[in-house]
Design an enzyme around this catalytic site. Structure first.
Site, short mmCIF file in Angstrom:
data_model
loop_
_atom_site.label_atom_id
_atom_site.label_comp_id
_atom_site.label_asym_id
_atom_site.label_seq_id
_atom_site.Cartn_x
_atom_site.Cartn_y
_atom_site.Cartn_z
N CYS A 1 0.83 -1.20 0.08
CA CYS A 1 0.07 0.17 0.08
C CYS A 1 0.79 1.35 0.08
CB CYS A 1 -1.00 -0.20 1.36
SG CYS A 1 0.00 -0.03 2.72
N HIS B 1 19.12 0.62 -0.50
CA HIS B 1 17.50 0.94 -0.64
C HIS B 1 16.94 -0.50 0.01
CE1 HIS B 1 13.87 3.11 -1.30
NE2 HIS B 1 13.62 2.01 -1.83
#
Length: 449
Positions: A50, A100
């Protein structure tokens, strides 16, 4: 290690953009195979939650072309004009991409730093990609390291130890009032989403008995039934008579009057023989009268109280996050160092074999010019002279390979220049020598295996 990441997340794109690029779990295998079929990447994993959509790939093209190919894939797959998503995209390459991925797995890039859900989501994304055969040795190593780093961060820091949601903070405070929660009764006043989230937190903490009081009895029963059938629905008018049965009360209504008054709580405490009663008011306006807090053995926390606890816990998490960032940085450097060695290894081996073959072939071509040699002399020339030429030729090439690997450059040009991926081809040098010396023994030896 040449890894490329293209994505958007909650910090770069509003939910209206993120939802347009979201992948369903059932659609991911087809999407991954479609991405690889384009020929621009050789490995791929897609993480879609989400709060983020990230495409992690091993590119088969130069970086700029690969970024464009992945962007085009996202746009075409979701039928979204490129101009509507380009401003929100970020790109990470090589060590930045590795860093990352490790940060995301360690929940350092999450909306709520330290939350545990993201690691499970990444593991699921990796499993789907592996099942779709879009993961090779590079992404396998990367994601295995990401899982290990996430575990190390959880073990060596307290990044997940401090509650930062209303439900989890309520459970944390309940543990300070009660020794254990397994025999405690939870009363929800209101049957909305906030009440359901709070109930989930308490049930995960061991509570297994539930009352739900609501203006609409059917809504209360529906929520009560969600928890293993262990809940019971009440009307709001039953609260005065049943309040004493509850140990923990969570109120989240939209009412404009108090449903819990000091008189009700005083009567409940009398019937409880002054066993503690813990009350959380998550409502605005408040559902529990403020004066309840002055009663002995009544512990009341409203939204402001809970937010102060959350703020303090968030400060603690930020301190722990600094320790976690140091772990991620060290692991990134270690991973890239290992990857550099592994990435250039096959190329160095192939290059050494090719140069050895060239030297051996040239030695054979010119052997007659050297005159008579004893077996020992000939063996010494092969061992020391030819090997020395190969080693001295390789040395600057290996230094260049290492630097290229550190910068994320591809080794394709070097492999192509030395024809390292071809089989049973003569070198240009030998071919040119054959043409220039037609009367000499042709260099027909196969140099490439």
């Amino acid at each position: 290690m040449n890894v490329l990441l293209v994505g958007i997340n909650h910090t770069t794109a509003p939910v209206g953009v993120r939802e347009r690029l979201a992948f369903s779990e059932t659609g991911l295998p087809v999407a991954l195979q479609r991405l690889l079929a384009g020929g621009s990447v050789s490995e791929a994993v897609i993480v879609s939650t989400c709060n983020r959509v990230e495409v992690i790939v091993v590119p088969s093209l130069p970086t700029a072309e690969a970024v464009e190919a992945v962007t085009t894939f996202l746009c075409d797959y979701h039928d979204v004009p490129a101009g509507q998503i380009r401003p929100y995209l970020y790109v990470h390459q090589s060590s930045a991409a590795v860093r990352h991925v490790l940060r995301v797995a360690a929940s350092l890039d999450s909306m709520i730093v330290g939350e545990s859900q993201i690691l499970g989501q990444i593991k699921r994304a990796y499993a789907l990609a592996a099942a779709a055969n879009t993961v090779g040795r590079h992404l396998h190593r990367l994601f295995e390291r990401a899982f290990a780093v996430a575990k190390r961060v959880r073990t060596e820091t307290g990044i997940g130890a401090h509650a930062v949601s209303l439900g989890s903070v309520s459970v944390e405070l309940a543990h300070k009032v009660f020794d254990h929660l397994t025999d405690k009764v939870l009363l929800l006043i209101g049957a909305g989403e906030m009440a359901e989230l709070a109930a989930k937190c308490f049930f995960e903490a061991g509570v297994n008995s539930l009352f739900v009081a609501n203006r609409t009895l059917a809504h209360a029963q529906h929520l009560a039934d969600c928890f293993n059938g262990g809940g019971r629905a009440l009307g709001l008018d039953e609260l005065p008579a049943r309040l004493h049965e509850a140990d923990i009360v969570v109120a989240s209504t939209g009412a404009t009057t108090y449903h819990i008054t000091p008189a009700m709580v005083r009567a409940a405490l009398d019937r409880r023989r002054y066993r503690p009663l813990l009350l959380f008011d998550l409502s605005v306006p408040r559902t529990i009268a403020p004066d309840v807090a002055v009663l002995d053995n009544a512990f009341v926390f409203d939204l402001d109280d809970l937010q102060r606890v959350i703020a303090a816990n968030q400060r603690e998490r930020r301190r722990e996050a600094e320790r976690a960032e140091a772990i991620v940085e060290a692991e990134t450097v270690a991973f890239m160092t290992e990857a550099d060695r592994l990435d250039i290894g096959p190329t160095v081996a192939a290059l050494r074999e090719r140069l050895t073959d060239i030297c051996a072939a040239e030695f054979e071509r010119h052997r007659k010019r050297l005159g008579p040699l004893t077996p020992e002399q000939e063996a010494a020339m092969r061992q020391f002279l030819l090997e020395g030429i190969v080693n001295k030729t390789l040395h600057p090439l290996i230094l260049g390979l290492r630097e290229a690997a550190r910068q994320g450059s591809e080794l394709v040009d070097l492999r192509r220049a030395f024809a390292l991926d071809s089989v049973s081809l003569k070198t240009d040098a030998v071919a040119e020598t054959d043409a220039a010396n037609p009367h000499e023994e042709p260099g027909s030896q196969r140099l490439y295996r």
